[in-house]
Design a protein around this motif. Structure first.
Motif, mmCIF file in Angstrom:
data_model
loop_
_atom_site.group_PDB
_atom_site.id
_atom_site.type_symbol
_atom_site.label_atom_id
_atom_site.label_comp_id
_atom_site.label_asym_id
_atom_site.label_seq_id
_atom_site.Cartn_x
_atom_site.Cartn_y
_atom_site.Cartn_z
ATOM 1 N N TRP A 71 -11.638 10.971 -14.222
ATOM 2 C CA TRP A 71 -11.443 9.554 -13.932
ATOM 3 C C TRP A 71 -10.123 9.046 -14.492
ATOM 4 O O TRP A 71 -9.568 8.072 -13.999
ATOM 5 N N THR A 72 -9.582 9.734 -15.502
ATOM 6 C CA THR A 72 -8.297 9.322 -16.069
ATOM 7 C C THR A 72 -7.130 9.666 -15.147
ATOM 8 O O THR A 72 -6.016 9.194 -15.365
ATOM 9 N N ASN A 73 -7.378 10.477 -14.127
ATOM 10 C CA ASN A 73 -6.351 10.853 -13.157
ATOM 11 C C ASN A 73 -6.470 10.019 -11.879
ATOM 12 O O ASN A 73 -5.923 10.378 -10.855
ATOM 13 N N LEU A 74 -7.192 8.910 -11.925
ATOM 14 C CA LEU A 74 -7.370 8.041 -10.762
ATOM 15 C C LEU A 74 -6.700 6.700 -11.011
ATOM 16 O O LEU A 74 -6.502 6.285 -12.156
ATOM 17 N N VAL A 75 -6.357 6.015 -9.932
ATOM 18 C CA VAL A 75 -5.679 4.727 -10.012
ATOM 19 C C VAL A 75 -6.074 3.872 -8.802
ATOM 20 O O VAL A 75 -6.412 4.398 -7.745
ATOM 21 N N TRP A 76 -6.073 2.537 -8.986
ATOM 22 C CA TRP A 76 -6.289 1.622 -7.866
ATOM 23 C C TRP A 76 -4.972 1.477 -7.116
ATOM 24 O O TRP A 76 -3.927 1.208 -7.714
ATOM 25 N N LEU A 77 -4.986 1.622 -5.794
ATOM 26 C CA LEU A 77 -3.822 1.386 -4.958
ATOM 27 C C LEU A 77 -4.216 0.492 -3.795
ATOM 28 O O LEU A 77 -5.352 0.547 -3.328
ATOM 29 N N THR A 78 -3.268 -0.308 -3.308
ATOM 30 C CA THR A 78 -3.544 -1.097 -2.110
ATOM 31 C C THR A 78 -3.739 -0.139 -0.939
ATOM 32 O O THR A 78 -3.358 1.030 -1.009
ATOM 33 N N GLU A 79 -4.313 -0.646 0.140
ATOM 34 C CA GLU A 79 -4.564 0.201 1.316
ATOM 35 C C GLU A 79 -3.270 0.844 1.822
ATOM 36 O O GLU A 79 -3.230 2.026 2.123
ATOM 37 N N VAL A 80 -2.196 0.052 1.917
ATOM 38 C CA VAL A 80 -0.920 0.563 2.419
ATOM 39 C C VAL A 80 -0.347 1.605 1.471
ATOM 40 O O VAL A 80 0.078 2.684 1.895
ATOM 41 N N ALA A 81 -0.341 1.309 0.184
ATOM 42 C CA ALA A 81 0.183 2.257 -0.801
ATOM 43 C C ALA A 81 -0.648 3.539 -0.831
ATOM 44 O O ALA A 81 -0.103 4.632 -0.994
ATOM 45 N N ALA A 82 -1.958 3.421 -0.649
ATOM 46 C CA ALA A 82 -2.834 4.603 -0.640
ATOM 47 C C ALA A 82 -2.515 5.495 0.559
ATOM 48 O O ALA A 82 -2.495 6.723 0.438
ATOM 49 N N ARG A 83 -2.250 4.892 1.729
ATOM 50 C CA ARG A 83 -1.884 5.685 2.906
ATOM 51 C C ARG A 83 -0.558 6.407 2.675
ATOM 52 O O ARG A 83 -0.417 7.585 3.009
ATOM 53 N N GLN A 84 0.417 5.711 2.116
ATOM 54 C CA GLN A 84 1.715 6.330 1.849
ATOM 55 C C GLN A 84 1.577 7.454 0.827
ATOM 56 O O GLN A 84 2.174 8.519 0.976
ATOM 57 N N LYS A 85 0.777 7.219 -0.210
ATOM 58 C CA LYS A 85 0.570 8.242 -1.233
ATOM 59 C C LYS A 85 -0.156 9.450 -0.653
ATOM 60 O O LYS A 85 0.162 10.585 -0.991
ATOM 61 N N MET A 86 -1.123 9.213 0.242
ATOM 62 C CA MET A 86 -1.850 10.316 0.871
ATOM 63 C C MET A 86 -0.874 11.193 1.655
ATOM 64 O O MET A 86 -0.947 12.415 1.590
#
Length: 113
Positions: free
Chosen positions: A84-99
């Motif tokens: 869980w320490t390797n997780l972060v909240w991202l906005t939907e757009v930022a999560a798509r870009q990060k994916m």
């Protein structure tokens, strides 16, 4: 006297993890991105993350978090741990870009046949 049960639909409820994973796999496959094994954090780690961090949009530690997704800081294929320490909240757009960037990084680090 007989009572009838009524069922109401609450759109704020999150879809089960298997549907999120299936949707991600479908998008990745259609977009031509490599599908990375273990691309989703385990449910236990996601629950622990929500228990210890608040949702940026609601300020709660449980339930849905509209407009945000949980994402890896460092994906497992790049040496990140399923913690869980390797997780972060991202906005939907930022999560798509990060994916997309994670998929590219994982494809680059994958052994070539």
């Amino acid at each position: 006297m007989r009572r009838e049960a009524t069922v109401t639909f609450d759109p704020s409820l999150r879809k089960p993890a298997r549907w999120r994973t299936a949707a991600w796999l479908l998008v990745a496959t259609c977009a031509g991105l490599p599908v990375v094994a273990g691309a989703q954090a385990s449910e236990a780690q996601m629950s622990a993350f929500q228990k210890y961090t608040t949702c940026p949009s609601t300020g709660r530690r449980s339930g849905a978090c509209p407009g945000y997704r949980i994402a890896w800081k460092v994906p497992p294929c790049a040496g990140g741990q399923d913690r869980w320490t390797n997780l972060v909240w991202l906005t939907e757009v930022a999560a798509r870009q990060k994916m997309q960037s994670d998929a590219a990084a994982c494809a680059a680090s994958a052994p070539r046949p």
